[in-house]
Design a protein around this motif. Structure first.
Motif, PDB file in Angstrom:
ATOM      1  N   ARG A   1       0.836  -1.210   0.000  1.00 57.46           N
ATOM      2  CA  ARG A   1       0.000   0.000   0.000  1.00 57.46           C
ATOM      3  C   ARG A   1       0.866   1.253   0.000  1.00 57.46           C
ATOM      4  N   ARG A   2       1.896   1.275   0.849  1.00 57.65           N
ATOM      5  CA  ARG A   2       2.764   2.460   0.885  1.00 57.65           C
ATOM      6  C   ARG A   2       3.489   2.658  -0.439  1.00 57.65           C
ATOM      7  N   ARG A   3       3.935   1.579  -1.043  1.00 47.25           N
ATOM      8  CA  ARG A   3       4.653   1.711  -2.311  1.00 47.25           C
ATOM      9  C   ARG A   3       3.732   2.198  -3.424  1.00 47.25           C
ATOM     10  N   VAL A   4       2.537   1.617  -3.514  1.00 45.21           N
ATOM     11  CA  VAL A   4       1.610   2.011  -4.585  1.00 45.21           C
ATOM     12  C   VAL A   4       1.179   3.464  -4.426  1.00 45.21           C
ATOM     13  N   LEU A   5       0.869   3.891  -3.215  1.00 39.23           N
ATOM     14  CA  LEU A   5       0.447   5.279  -3.003  1.00 39.23           C
ATOM     15  C   LEU A   5       1.597   6.251  -3.238  1.00 39.23           C
ATOM     16  N   ALA A   6       2.823   5.857  -2.871  1.00 41.68           N
ATOM     17  CA  ALA A   6       3.973   6.739  -3.118  1.00 41.68           C
ATOM     18  C   ALA A   6       4.225   6.892  -4.614  1.00 41.68           C
ATOM     19  N   GLU A   7       4.098   5.809  -5.372  1.00 41.85           N
ATOM     20  CA  GLU A   7       4.273   5.910  -6.820  1.00 41.85           C
ATOM     21  C   GLU A   7       3.167   6.739  -7.452  1.00 41.85           C
ATOM     22  N   ALA A   8       1.950   6.610  -6.942  1.00 43.54           N
ATOM     23  CA  ALA A   8       0.848   7.410  -7.498  1.00 43.54           C
ATOM     24  C   ALA A   8       1.038   8.895  -7.203  1.00 43.54           C
ATOM     25  N   ALA A   9       1.617   9.225  -6.042  1.00 41.71           N
ATOM     26  CA  ALA A   9       1.824  10.633  -5.702  1.00 41.71           C
ATOM     27  C   ALA A   9       2.926  11.259  -6.542  1.00 41.71           C
ATOM     28  N   GLN A  10       3.897  10.454  -6.995  1.00 41.67           N
ATOM     29  CA  GLN A  10       5.001  10.975  -7.785  1.00 41.67           C
ATOM     30  C   GLN A  10       4.770  10.852  -9.280  1.00 41.67           C
ATOM     31  N   GLU A  11       3.591  10.411  -9.685  1.00 37.67           N
ATOM     32  CA  GLU A  11       3.298  10.222 -11.102  1.00 37.67           C
ATOM     33  C   GLU A  11       3.235  11.564 -11.823  1.00 37.67           C
ATOM     34  N   GLU A  12       3.960  11.655 -12.931  1.00 43.58           N
ATOM     35  CA  GLU A  12       3.988  12.900 -13.714  1.00 43.58           C
ATOM     36  C   GLU A  12       3.686  12.652 -15.178  1.00 43.58           C
ATOM     37  N   GLU A  13       3.242  11.466 -15.533  1.00 45.30           N
ATOM     38  CA  GLU A  13       2.911  11.164 -16.918  1.00 45.30           C
ATOM     39  C   GLU A  13       1.401  11.005 -17.059  1.00 45.30           C
ATOM     40  N   GLY A  14       0.947  11.143 -18.306  1.00 47.90           N
ATOM     41  CA  GLY A  14      -0.472  10.983 -18.585  1.00 47.90           C
ATOM     42  C   GLY A  14      -1.181  12.320 -18.696  1.00 47.90           C
ATOM     43  N   ALA A  15      -2.485  12.253 -18.639  1.00 49.21           N
ATOM     44  CA  ALA A  15      -3.315  13.461 -18.706  1.00 49.21           C
ATOM     45  C   ALA A  15      -3.258  14.165 -17.356  1.00 49.21           C
ATOM     46  N   MET A  16      -2.761  15.396 -17.343  1.00 51.66           N
ATOM     47  CA  MET A  16      -2.538  16.121 -16.106  1.00 51.66           C
ATOM     48  C   MET A  16      -3.850  16.654 -15.539  1.00 51.66           C
ATOM     49  N   VAL A  17      -3.788  17.018 -14.257  1.00 49.22           N
ATOM     50  CA  VAL A  17      -4.963  17.527 -13.556  1.00 49.22           C
ATOM     51  C   VAL A  17      -5.382  18.857 -14.170  1.00 49.22           C
ATOM     52  N   GLY A  18      -6.661  18.989 -14.468  1.00 45.27           N
ATOM     53  CA  GLY A  18      -7.189  20.208 -15.068  1.00 45.27           C
ATOM     54  C   GLY A  18      -7.406  20.114 -16.556  1.00 45.27           C
ATOM     55  N   TRP A  19      -6.852  19.083 -17.206  1.00 46.70           N
ATOM     56  CA  TRP A  19      -7.058  18.932 -18.638  1.00 46.70           C
ATOM     57  C   TRP A  19      -8.469  18.430 -18.921  1.00 46.70           C
ATOM     58  N   TYR A  20      -9.033  18.936 -20.009  1.00 48.41           N
ATOM     59  CA  TYR A  20     -10.329  18.452 -20.491  1.00 48.41           C
ATOM     60  C   TYR A  20     -10.050  17.386 -21.535  1.00 48.41           C
ATOM     61  N   VAL A  21     -10.407  16.136 -21.226  1.00 49.07           N
ATOM     62  CA  VAL A  21     -10.044  14.995 -22.066  1.00 49.07           C
ATOM     63  C   VAL A  21     -11.286  14.182 -22.381  1.00 49.07           C
ATOM     64  N   THR A  22     -11.122  13.298 -23.357  1.00 45.46           N
ATOM     65  CA  THR A  22     -12.147  12.328 -23.733  1.00 45.46           C
ATOM     66  C   THR A  22     -11.549  10.944 -23.615  1.00 45.46           C
ATOM     67  N   LEU A  23     -12.162  10.095 -22.806  1.00 47.15           N
ATOM     68  CA  LEU A  23     -11.684   8.737 -22.577  1.00 47.15           C
ATOM     69  C   LEU A  23     -12.490   7.770 -23.425  1.00 47.15           C
ATOM     70  N   HIS A  24     -11.801   6.872 -24.096  1.00 53.21           N
ATOM     71  CA  HIS A  24     -12.454   5.826 -24.894  1.00 53.21           C
ATOM     72  C   HIS A  24     -12.436   4.550 -24.065  1.00 53.21           C
ATOM     73  N   VAL A  25     -13.583   4.162 -23.518  1.00 55.21           N
ATOM     74  CA  VAL A  25     -13.713   2.995 -22.650  1.00 55.21           C
ATOM     75  C   VAL A  25     -14.230   1.838 -23.487  1.00 55.21           C
ATOM     76  N   MET A  26     -13.528   0.693 -23.431  1.00 55.25           N
ATOM     77  CA  MET A  26     -13.831  -0.449 -24.286  1.00 55.25           C
ATOM     78  C   MET A  26     -14.798  -1.418 -23.608  1.00 55.25           C
ATOM     79  N   ASP A  27     -15.590  -2.090 -24.439  1.00 59.96           N
ATOM     80  CA  ASP A  27     -16.460  -3.203 -24.026  1.00 59.96           C
ATOM     81  C   ASP A  27     -17.350  -2.821 -22.844  1.00 59.96           C
ATOM     82  N   VAL A  28     -18.081  -1.757 -23.023  1.00 58.66           N
ATOM     83  CA  VAL A  28     -19.001  -1.276 -21.990  1.00 58.66           C
ATOM     84  C   VAL A  28     -20.412  -1.721 -22.359  1.00 58.66           C
ATOM     85  N   PRO A  29     -21.189  -2.267 -21.416  1.00 59.18           N
ATOM     86  CA  PRO A  29     -22.567  -2.661 -21.756  1.00 59.18           C
ATOM     87  C   PRO A  29     -23.436  -1.444 -22.029  1.00 59.18           C
ATOM     88  N   SER A  30     -24.471  -1.675 -22.769  1.00 62.48           N
ATOM     89  CA  SER A  30     -25.368  -0.579 -23.156  1.00 62.48           C
ATOM     90  C   SER A  30     -26.164  -0.033 -21.977  1.00 62.48           C
TER      91      SER A  30
END
Length: 892
Positions: free
Chosen positions: A626-655
């Motif tokens: 738990r400590r390792r996963v939360l520490a890595e999540a707090a130091q994450e700097e890749e991906g869509a940053m906080v405040g960005w307006y994005v569109t997520l494509h979610v696969m295989d979702v039921p109707s």
């Protein structure tokens, strides 16, 4: 020569220099007493016969010759060195320098100096951490609602049926409040929602008014909202349903909030102060020290917007550590099955647009849609921000990560939508929730000759049975007789049902007796009483009683009475079980064992594990992971940053997800941390909510709200202790915290937990609140049963007991188990007397005739695999009356 006079030439030069300066050379510290005496004699003799200058030279020559002949004394290594006299005065700096004579000692810190240095370092470190936290809070506060952060998400919640929350949103969106409405219906699924820009405060807001009648939608919106605006009634504050909503919200985790009241300005001037004072007294119960804002004019709306943008934000751990967003635009595209020729699967790709909140969002992580399950992402797009803070002055593009996408508001991009990132199949996390079970993993042994002979004889022996016409021999072997079927079910069934029956004292109540008791409880008595009642009562009263009885469900009343009796029996006689008369206790309690000490006796946590444990995952150290996963999540700097307006494509979702959005329910999407899609045994620390008084039995189906998840399961209850073994609780206790264990997906603490019990009419009552405790499949939960007996004959320390067992074999089987009494005596079974269950027992002290002999037996219990991610929508909640049974009700 070494020492004080190591060179005669040097001494000669010193003496000549002193003579030239006419100093007191005979008092110089470098000259010994012999030198001074020789110098005086020589000086007196030479002055009388020669001139002054010639005498000095002669004196120097003689002193030099005397220095070569006479040497100073040196003390040996064994010379006695006496301590200096302690005159009570400290040495001055000059004395210390003269003694050292220019020597410098090695720099060494004393223990006191080192302690002071460490203290200063700790103080500086604490100041730095405090400063960093303060800067982080200020940064988050300034970013929220600003140009670089997501809009300030505000939910307007009405706590009373008589208030008009729509009037509050109408007043906030008017031009007199100073805001500009840039987006109508900004949140998908919520009709009353809008985007507001405040040029004066350089902030932007998103307001929405969820449906408070739908508890699931309300809880989902509050999980992602930055601030809440509670609309109170000017006289009562909130009603019973409002209090129910507050109980759920406080237990889940309440973000920053503000209290609003309308209609105060309509009152007379003299009554306004009294009204606000009374309302403040009411709100002090739930919101101590909170400020009450009137909202009747544009000026009040401006002050409210200013307060919402400037107040300090509460940090909720379960959402700040995970990327999440509230869907503002949703579209659905079914999977095409034309080329493959297969039937429609009912799945498709869901495109969800919204602002990233919490922490950066990665495309390779799984996402969870509240109420529907876990899904995979295929890509993340970057559309134009629909709510720019300043649409007139575009900002130059900055090179960003993952494709150099410009996320600034108001800028005219080359393309309306650009792809930020696509999922990498090699790095993407799996949707596997259960471990793969190999039935051949168990220990395999080759059959012995005896077993082969028995199998051959069983094959040759034919059974005579009636089968339908035309049935072959092979088909007939699969037909099971009713007797065999009942026997197999008895063998394969675990002791769960029997334990439920033995969890309280056995009650021999016939159906007729129960119906009569229900009739008595509901007001029906004997025939004579009915006749007297008919004579003495009026027709109106009889009609009222008849109408009252029409709304009463006798079956439900009987079930409530039965549950109450079980809980009351467990409270009065905890864990006591009667030994069956028609079955051997050795066979009935074969899964139980005795313990010398519940605290210190060993119990192997890997012994006789159920088959369901092969489907779950276990950590070597859950806390370290738990400590390792939360520490890595707090130091994450890749991906869509906080405040960005994005569109997520979610696969295989039921109707059904799109149908829920079209029905007017908001959609909340959260990105899961690693391992949070896997199943394990989750433990939650829960307290009984005081609003519900109905008995909640172990292994009874409940509805769980754990973090962003919502599911149904049948948990088991146990005591919250620091030992390695924990006693099972048959009912959810009201006076102490209880640990609830259930098979569920892994969730890293901290997260709030809500427990609901669904009524037969579809309503859900809040029965418990708490938080996540841990994920530990090796937590040992032991169920205890108590076999009781009566002392028949007492002879000091020995006694003859009966009614605990009813045959000699059972006594010999349980002979090693220790006995105890309610008065604190301890003993053991010495021998069996006769064949009817009498036994001679020996105790550590004198027995009393009114004492009771007891034997404690234990077995390990596990939760049932009843996890169901589908939770039906609850009906609007109405406060129930509960089971009303008098405390002095006669128990059989």
């Amino acid at each position: 020569m070494h020492g004080r006079y190591n060179s005669a030439a040097l001494l000669q030069q010193v003496i000549i220099l002193m003579l030239k300066k006419k100093s007191r050379w005979h008092k110089h510290p470098y000259l010994t007493k012999a030198h001074r005496h020789c110098a005086r004699r020589s000086s007196n003799a030479e002055v009388a016969t020669s001139s002054k200058f010639a005498g000095r030279r002669t004196l120097v020559a003689k002193m030099v010759s005397g220095a070569e002949q006479q040497q100073g004394h040196r003390a040996g290594v064994y010379k006695q060195k006496n301590k200096g006299h302690k005159h009570g005065k400290h040495r001055t700096k000059g004395e210390i320098e003269r003694e050292n004579k220019g020597r410098v000692s090695v720099t060494a810190l004393t223990k006191k100096q080192r302690k002071e240095t460490r203290k200063m370092d700790k103080r500086h470190k604490a100041n730095q951490l405090r400063r960093n936290k303060k800067d982080l809070v200020l940064t988050e506060k300034r970013r929220l609602g600003s140009r670089d952060g997501p809009p300030h998400l505000v939910a307007v919640v009405a706590l009373h049926a008589g208030v008009d929350a729509e009037a509050v949103t109408r007043l906030l969106r008017c031009e007199g409040a100073g805001g500009l409405v840039r987006e109508e219906s900004s949140v998908c699924g919520v009709s009353d929602s809008f985007g507001l820009v405040m040029p004066r405060f350089k902030q932007r807001f998103t307001f929405l008014r969820p449906d408070t009648a739908d508890m699931h939608s309300l809880l989902d919106v509050v999980k992602v909202a930055d601030s809440l605006v509670f609309v109170l009634d000017s006289t009562e504050g909130w009603d019973s349903y409002g209090d129910h909503c507050l109980s759920c919200l406080f237990s889940q985790g309440l973000p920053t909030h503000a209290l609003v009241c309308q209609g105060v300005s309509d009152l007379a001037v003299k009554k306004r102060v009294d009204s606000r004072r009374a309302l403040a007294k009411i709100s002090e119960i739930r919101f101590p020290g909170a400020r009450l804002f009137p909202l009747d004019s544009d000026q009040d709306a401006t002050l409210m917007l200013r307060h919402l943008g400037a107040q300090r934000q509460r940090r909720l751990g379960f959402r700040s550590r995970r990327p999440h967003l509230l869907a503002q635009q949703v579209s659905y595209t079914p999977n095409s099955s034309e080329g493959s020729g297969e039937a429609p699967t009912g799945l498709g790709t869901l495109r969800v647009s919204g602002y990233v909140r919490g922490c950066p969002l990665q495309v390779d992580r799984l996402v969870h849609i509240s109420g529907f399950g876990d899904f995979l992402l295929s890509q993340i797009d970057a559309p134009i921000d629909p709510l720019p803070l300043n649409s007139m002055t575009p900002r130059p593009a900055k090179p960003g990560k993952e494709g150099d996408v410009d996320m600034q508001d108001g800028g005219v991009e080359v393309a309306s939508v650009r792809v930020l990132m696509k999922a990498d199949p090699a790095r993407r996390e799996s949707l596997q929730a259960e471990a793969e079970v190999d039935p051949m993993d168990g220990e395999q042994t080759w059959p012995t000759d005896t077993e082969l002979l028995e199998a051959e004889e069983a094959r040759k022996s034919k059974r005579v049975m009636k089968v339908p016409k035309g049935t072959s021999d092979y088909q007939a072997t699969w037909i099971v007789d009713e007797e065999d079927e009942n026997g197999e079910e008895d063998e394969e069934s675990t002791d769960d049902d029997e334990d439920d029956e033995d969890s309280m004292m056995e009650e021999s109540i016939d159906g007729e007796d129960l119906d009569s008791q229900v009739d008595a409880a509901s007001g029906g008595g004997s025939d004579e009483e009915d006749e007297e009642e008919e004579l003495n009562s009026t027709s109106d009263k009889g009609g009222a009683d008849q109408r009252y009885d029409e709304h009463m469900d006798e079956a439900e009343e009987g079930e409530g009475l039965k549950r109450y009796r079980e809980a009351r029996a467990n409270e009065m006689f905890p864990d006591e079980v009667d030994t069956p008369l028609d079955q051997s206790a050795k066979n009935r309690f074969q899964r139980y064992r005795g313990l010398k000490s519940f605290r210190s006796s060993p119990w192997d946590p890997l012994e006789n594990l159920p088959a369901d444990y092969s489907r779950i995952f276990q950590f070597q150290s859950f806390e370290r992971t738990r400590r390792r996963v939360l520490a890595e999540a707090a130091q994450e700097e890749e991906g869509a940053m906080v405040g960005w307006y994005v569109t997520l494509h979610v696969m295989d979702v039921p109707s059904t997800v799109m149908e829920s959005v079209q029905a007017g329910r908001p959609l909340v999407l959260v990105s899961l941390l690693p391992h949070e899609q896997k199943m394990s045994v989750m433990h939650m620390l829960v307290r009984r909510h005081p609003s519900n008084t109905d008995p909640i039995k172990s292994k009874e189906e409940l509805v769980f709200h754990c973090g962003f998840r919502r599911f149904r399961a049948c948990p088991i209850f146990s005591q919250h202790t620091s030992a390695d073994k924990h006693k099972l609780e048959r009912f959810l206790r009201a006076d102490a915290p209880t640990v609830v264990s259930v098979y569920a997906p892994i969730t890293f603490p901290t997260a709030g937990v809500l427990l609901f019990k669904q009524r037969e009419d579809g309503m859900q009552d809040l029965v418990g609140t708490g938080s996540l405790l841990s994920c530990d499949p090796q937590r040992v939960v032991l169920k205890r049963i108590v076999l009781s007996g009566h002392p028949f004959k007492i002879n000091r320390r020995s006694a003859v007991c009966r009614y605990m067992f009813f045959n000699r074999d059972d006594i010999l089987w349980f002979k090693p188990v220790e006995l105890r009494t309610k008065w604190g005596r301890r003993g053991h079974i010495k021998e069996a007397l006769g064949t009817h269950g009498h036994m001679k027992c020996v105790f550590d002290s004198q027995m009393r005739s009114q004492d009771t002999v007891m034997m404690n037996l234990y077995k390990r219990v596990y939760p049932r695999w009843t996890y169901d991610p589908y939770v039906p929508l609850p009906l609007p909640w109405v406060k129930g009356e509960g089971t009303q049974v008098p405390d002095d009700f006669d128990m059989e």
